[in-house]
Design a protein around this motif. Structure first.
Motif, PDB file in Angstrom:
ATOM      1  N   TYR A 145       0.881  -1.169   0.000  1.00 63.83           N
ATOM      2  CA  TYR A 145       0.000   0.000   0.000  1.00 63.83           C
ATOM      3  C   TYR A 145       0.912   1.210   0.000  1.00 63.83           C
ATOM      4  CZ  TYR A 145      -3.626   3.345   1.209  1.00 63.83           C
ATOM      5  OH  TYR A 145      -4.489   4.411   1.196  1.00 63.83           O
ATOM      6  N   ARG A 146       0.891   1.983  -1.102  1.00 66.20           N
ATOM      7  CA  ARG A 146       1.818   3.092  -1.277  1.00 66.20           C
ATOM      8  C   ARG A 146       3.251   2.609  -1.024  1.00 66.20           C
ATOM      9  NH1 ARG A 146      -0.327   8.124  -1.816  1.00 66.20           N
ATOM     10  NH2 ARG A 146       1.478   9.072  -0.829  1.00 66.20           N
ATOM     11  N   ASP A 147       3.967   3.185  -0.055  1.00 60.30           N
ATOM     12  CA  ASP A 147       5.359   2.785   0.166  1.00 60.30           C
ATOM     13  C   ASP A 147       5.507   1.729   1.257  1.00 60.30           C
ATOM     14  OD1 ASP A 147       4.610   4.388   2.267  1.00 60.30           O
ATOM     15  OD2 ASP A 147       6.491   5.502   2.358  1.00 60.30           O
ATOM     16  N   LEU A 148       4.384   1.146   1.704  1.00 55.81           N
ATOM     17  CA  LEU A 148       4.406   0.078   2.711  1.00 55.81           C
ATOM     18  C   LEU A 148       4.340  -1.270   2.000  1.00 55.81           C
ATOM     19  CD1 LEU A 148       4.180  -0.901   5.679  1.00 55.81           C
ATOM     20  CD2 LEU A 148       1.702  -0.629   5.454  1.00 55.81           C
ATOM     21  N   VAL A 149       5.311  -2.146   2.263  1.00 52.44           N
ATOM     22  CA  VAL A 149       5.400  -3.425   1.557  1.00 52.44           C
ATOM     23  C   VAL A 149       5.617  -4.545   2.560  1.00 52.44           C
ATOM     24  CG1 VAL A 149       6.664  -4.777  -0.172  1.00 52.44           C
ATOM     25  CG2 VAL A 149       6.375  -2.305  -0.486  1.00 52.44           C
ATOM     26  N   CYS A 155       8.712 -12.975   5.219  1.00 50.82           N
ATOM     27  CA  CYS A 155       8.154 -12.439   6.464  1.00 50.82           C
ATOM     28  C   CYS A 155       8.879 -11.156   6.857  1.00 50.82           C
ATOM     29  CB  CYS A 155       8.212 -13.464   7.591  1.00 50.82           C
ATOM     30  SG  CYS A 155       7.078 -14.836   7.381  1.00 50.82           S
ATOM     31  N   GLU A 156       9.014 -10.256   5.888  1.00 46.20           N
ATOM     32  CA  GLU A 156       9.668  -8.979   6.117  1.00 46.20           C
ATOM     33  C   GLU A 156       8.737  -7.842   5.717  1.00 46.20           C
ATOM     34  OE1 GLU A 156      14.326 -10.318   5.403  1.00 46.20           O
ATOM     35  OE2 GLU A 156      13.294  -9.097   3.894  1.00 46.20           O
ATOM     36  N   ALA A 157       8.904  -6.701   6.363  1.00 42.99           N
ATOM     37  CA  ALA A 157       8.102  -5.517   6.068  1.00 42.99           C
ATOM     38  C   ALA A 157       9.020  -4.305   5.957  1.00 42.99           C
ATOM     39  CB  ALA A 157       7.062  -5.280   7.164  1.00 42.99           C
ATOM     40  N   ARG A 158       8.619  -3.351   5.114  1.00 43.22           N
ATOM     41  CA  ARG A 158       9.401  -2.116   5.005  1.00 43.22           C
ATOM     42  C   ARG A 158       8.458  -0.966   4.649  1.00 43.22           C
ATOM     43  NH1 ARG A 158      10.516  -4.857   0.166  1.00 43.22           N
ATOM     44  NH2 ARG A 158      10.120  -3.620  -1.723  1.00 43.22           N
ATOM     45  N   ARG A 159       8.881   0.220   5.031  1.00 43.55           N
ATOM     46  CA  ARG A 159       8.184   1.467   4.679  1.00 43.55           C
ATOM     47  C   ARG A 159       9.169   2.300   3.889  1.00 43.55           C
ATOM     48  NH1 ARG A 159       4.173   5.220   7.057  1.00 43.55           N
ATOM     49  NH2 ARG A 159       3.573   6.408   5.189  1.00 43.55           N
ATOM     50  N   GLY A 160       8.984   2.337   2.579  1.00 39.85           N
ATOM     51  CA  GLY A 160       9.963   2.963   1.718  1.00 39.85           C
ATOM     52  C   GLY A 160      11.261   2.179   1.785  1.00 39.85           C
ATOM     53  N   ALA A 163      13.497  -0.623   6.749  1.00 39.70           N
ATOM     54  CA  ALA A 163      13.039  -1.937   7.198  1.00 39.70           C
ATOM     55  C   ALA A 163      12.305  -1.800   8.526  1.00 39.70           C
ATOM     56  CB  ALA A 163      14.217  -2.891   7.330  1.00 39.70           C
ATOM     57  N   LEU A 164      11.220  -2.548   8.688  1.00 38.61           N
ATOM     58  CA  LEU A 164      10.444  -2.520   9.924  1.00 38.61           C
ATOM     59  C   LEU A 164      10.751  -3.791  10.716  1.00 38.61           C
ATOM     60  CD1 LEU A 164       6.993  -1.382   8.459  1.00 38.61           C
ATOM     61  CD2 LEU A 164       8.845   0.044   9.373  1.00 38.61           C
ATOM     62  N   ASP A 165      11.272  -3.636  11.899  1.00 35.63           N
ATOM     63  CA  ASP A 165      11.617  -4.765  12.761  1.00 35.63           C
ATOM     64  C   ASP A 165      10.384  -5.139  13.578  1.00 35.63           C
ATOM     65  OD1 ASP A 165      12.919  -6.722  14.151  1.00 35.63           O
ATOM     66  OD2 ASP A 165      13.967  -5.349  15.501  1.00 35.63           O
ATOM     67  N   LEU A 166       9.569  -6.047  13.045  1.00 30.01           N
ATOM     68  CA  LEU A 166       8.277  -6.382  13.645  1.00 30.01           C
ATOM     69  C   LEU A 166       8.331  -7.724  14.361  1.00 30.01           C
ATOM     70  CD1 LEU A 166       5.866  -5.444  10.703  1.00 30.01           C
ATOM     71  CD2 LEU A 166       6.718  -3.973  12.548  1.00 30.01           C
ATOM     72  N   THR A 167       7.590  -7.809  15.450  1.00 25.46           N
ATOM     73  CA  THR A 167       7.357  -9.103  16.087  1.00 25.46           C
ATOM     74  C   THR A 167       6.343  -9.883  15.248  1.00 25.46           C
ATOM     75  OG1 THR A 167       5.488  -8.343  17.408  1.00 25.46           O
ATOM     76  CG2 THR A 167       7.701  -8.010  18.341  1.00 25.46           C
ATOM     77  N   LEU A 173      -0.788  -8.372  12.533  1.00 26.68           N
ATOM     78  CA  LEU A 173      -1.697  -7.224  12.595  1.00 26.68           C
ATOM     79  C   LEU A 173      -1.538  -6.346  11.365  1.00 26.68           C
ATOM     80  CD1 LEU A 173      -3.649  -5.214  13.841  1.00 26.68           C
ATOM     81  CD2 LEU A 173      -1.745  -4.319  15.219  1.00 26.68           C
ATOM     82  N   LEU A 174      -0.307  -6.023  10.995  1.00 25.52           N
ATOM     83  CA  LEU A 174      -0.089  -5.165   9.836  1.00 25.52           C
ATOM     84  C   LEU A 174      -0.611  -5.832   8.568  1.00 25.52           C
ATOM     85  CD1 LEU A 174       1.015  -2.552   8.722  1.00 25.52           C
ATOM     86  CD2 LEU A 174       3.272  -3.616   8.561  1.00 25.52           C
ATOM     87  N   ARG A 175      -0.421  -7.125   8.442  1.00 30.00           N
ATOM     88  CA  ARG A 175      -0.912  -7.840   7.269  1.00 30.00           C
ATOM     89  C   ARG A 175      -2.441  -7.781   7.190  1.00 30.00           C
ATOM     90  NH1 ARG A 175      -2.497 -12.115   4.377  1.00 30.00           N
ATOM     91  NH2 ARG A 175      -1.046 -12.853   2.767  1.00 30.00           N
ATOM     92  N   HIS A 176      -3.103  -7.972   8.338  1.00 29.57           N
ATOM     93  CA  HIS A 176      -4.566  -7.944   8.382  1.00 29.57           C
ATOM     94  C   HIS A 176      -5.090  -6.564   8.005  1.00 29.57           C
ATOM     95  CE1 HIS A 176      -8.325  -9.711   9.207  1.00 29.57           C
ATOM     96  NE2 HIS A 176      -8.532  -9.207  10.414  1.00 29.57           N
ATOM     97  N   LEU A 177      -4.448  -5.524   8.520  1.00 30.09           N
ATOM     98  CA  LEU A 177      -4.843  -4.161   8.163  1.00 30.09           C
ATOM     99  C   LEU A 177      -4.591  -3.889   6.684  1.00 30.09           C
ATOM    100  CD1 LEU A 177      -3.376  -2.278  11.256  1.00 30.09           C
ATOM    101  CD2 LEU A 177      -5.809  -2.533  10.725  1.00 30.09           C
ATOM    102  N   LEU A 178      -3.489  -4.392   6.163  1.00 31.27           N
ATOM    103  CA  LEU A 178      -3.122  -4.138   4.773  1.00 31.27           C
ATOM    104  C   LEU A 178      -4.069  -4.833   3.803  1.00 31.27           C
ATOM    105  CD1 LEU A 178      -1.103  -2.872   2.811  1.00 31.27           C
ATOM    106  CD2 LEU A 178       0.347  -4.878   3.117  1.00 31.27           C
ATOM    107  N   VAL A 179      -4.371  -6.094   4.061  1.00 28.33           N
ATOM    108  CA  VAL A 179      -5.296  -6.832   3.195  1.00 28.33           C
ATOM    109  C   VAL A 179      -6.675  -6.177   3.192  1.00 28.33           C
ATOM    110  CG1 VAL A 179      -6.548  -9.024   2.976  1.00 28.33           C
ATOM    111  CG2 VAL A 179      -4.080  -9.030   3.348  1.00 28.33           C
ATOM    112  N   ASN A 180      -7.039  -5.560   4.340  1.00 30.41           N
ATOM    113  CA  ASN A 180      -8.351  -4.914   4.476  1.00 30.41           C
ATOM    114  C   ASN A 180      -8.226  -3.394   4.455  1.00 30.41           C
ATOM    115  OD1 ASN A 180     -10.368  -7.232   5.195  1.00 30.41           O
ATOM    116  ND2 ASN A 180      -8.523  -7.657   6.396  1.00 30.41           N
ATOM    117  N   ALA A 181      -7.323  -2.863   3.627  1.00 28.54           N
ATOM    118  CA  ALA A 181      -7.095  -1.427   3.575  1.00 28.54           C
ATOM    119  C   ALA A 181      -8.406  -0.660   3.360  1.00 28.54           C
ATOM    120  CB  ALA A 181      -6.112  -1.093   2.454  1.00 28.54           C
ATOM    121  N   HIS A 182      -8.557   0.456   4.093  1.00 29.33           N
ATOM    122  CA  HIS A 182      -9.737   1.331   4.046  1.00 29.33           C
ATOM    123  C   HIS A 182     -10.986   0.669   4.630  1.00 29.33           C
ATOM    124  CE1 HIS A 182      -7.765   4.543   1.857  1.00 29.33           C
ATOM    125  NE2 HIS A 182      -7.246   3.637   1.056  1.00 29.33           N
TER     126      HIS A 182
END
Length: 243
Positions: A145-149, A155-160, A163-167, A173-182
């Motif tokens: 979503y935009r610059d969020l990947v 199993c990695e995430a980044r914003r632009g 790198a996002l060091d996520l548990t 949680l981020l995946r669930h929000l992303l799949v259901n954006a808006h």
């Protein structure tokens, strides 16, 4: 992300495809819906085949998962002439009923898993059926979503470039929000997806707060993506309506 290496094969995962579960037994329906939601699918559950038929007439689904022991299961086969699109069907079936039931169901491509079933088998057969329709995720596909990947293969995430060091919980949680954006997700929906059951409000608020600090506190001034709808839940997207 940090984690303990494992030699167990990764379970098959979805990417927001919409699945209809037709299962009369509450324990079976709950197990299937929870498992598939945790795996990244959007789930609708009904207890009778007649209710499934009504939904298929009105709404689009990528796959139908049916407990073939339901007494009215052949009602699904009678929808064949009236559906503009026939989704594939995965049957949960006793071996003794296989020859009798399978020819009567004509929704589309079909497969079966024998009862008692293993969760890993359900996830694998769902992914294979979806891949045949073009609705399955390509191997190693990243969600964005935009610059969020999010890269599910690693199993990695980044914003632009950051790198996002996520548990693991933050990643889910981020995946669930992303799949259901808006789309606003309630605390109950988030708890079931992240942990498999609802957790107290404070646990979810703390998890969202930690994720926000990692995703939205960007020194480059990128817009915030995670928002609260007070009294309803949380959602991901541009607050100004931008895509």
């Amino acid at each position: 992300m940090h984690g303990t290496p494992s030699h167990r094969p990764a379970l098959a995962r979805g990417a927001g495809q919409r699945l209809l579960i037709v299962a009369g037994a509450p324990d079976v329906a709950e197990l299937l819906s929870t498992t598939l939601e945790l795996a990244g699918y959007r789930i609708v559950t009904v207890a009778a085949a007649a209710d499934g038929v009504a939904l298929l007439m009105r709404e689009r689904f990528d796959l139908v998962l049916v407990d073939a022991t339901l007494p009215d299961v052949t009602e699904l086969g009678r929808t064949r002439p009236t559906l503009a699109r026939r989704p594939p069907v995965l049957l949960l079936i006793d071996y003794e009923s296989l020859d009798r039931i399978v020819p009567e169901l004509g929704l589309g491509e079909r497969d079966y898993v024998a009862k008692p079933f293993r969760v890993a088998d359900i996830l694998a057969r769902v992914q294979i059926l979806l891949r045949g329709t073009g609705a399955g995720p390509a191997a190693g596909r990243a969600l964005s979503y935009r610059d969020l990947v999010l890269d599910d293969a690693l199993c990695e995430a980044r914003r632009g470039a950051r790198a996002l060091d996520l548990t693991p919980a933050e990643y889910r949680l981020l995946r669930h929000l992303l799949v259901n954006a808006h789309r606003v997700l309630s605390k109950e929906q988030i708890g079931r997806y992240v942990w498999g059951h609802h957790r107290g409000d404070n646990a979810i608020e703390q998890l969202v707060s930690r994720l926000r600090r990692k995703v939205d506190q960007d020194p480059s001034g990128a817009p915030e993506l995670i928002h609260t709808r007070r009294g309803f839940g949380y959602w991901l997207g541009r607050a100004d309506g931008g895509a």
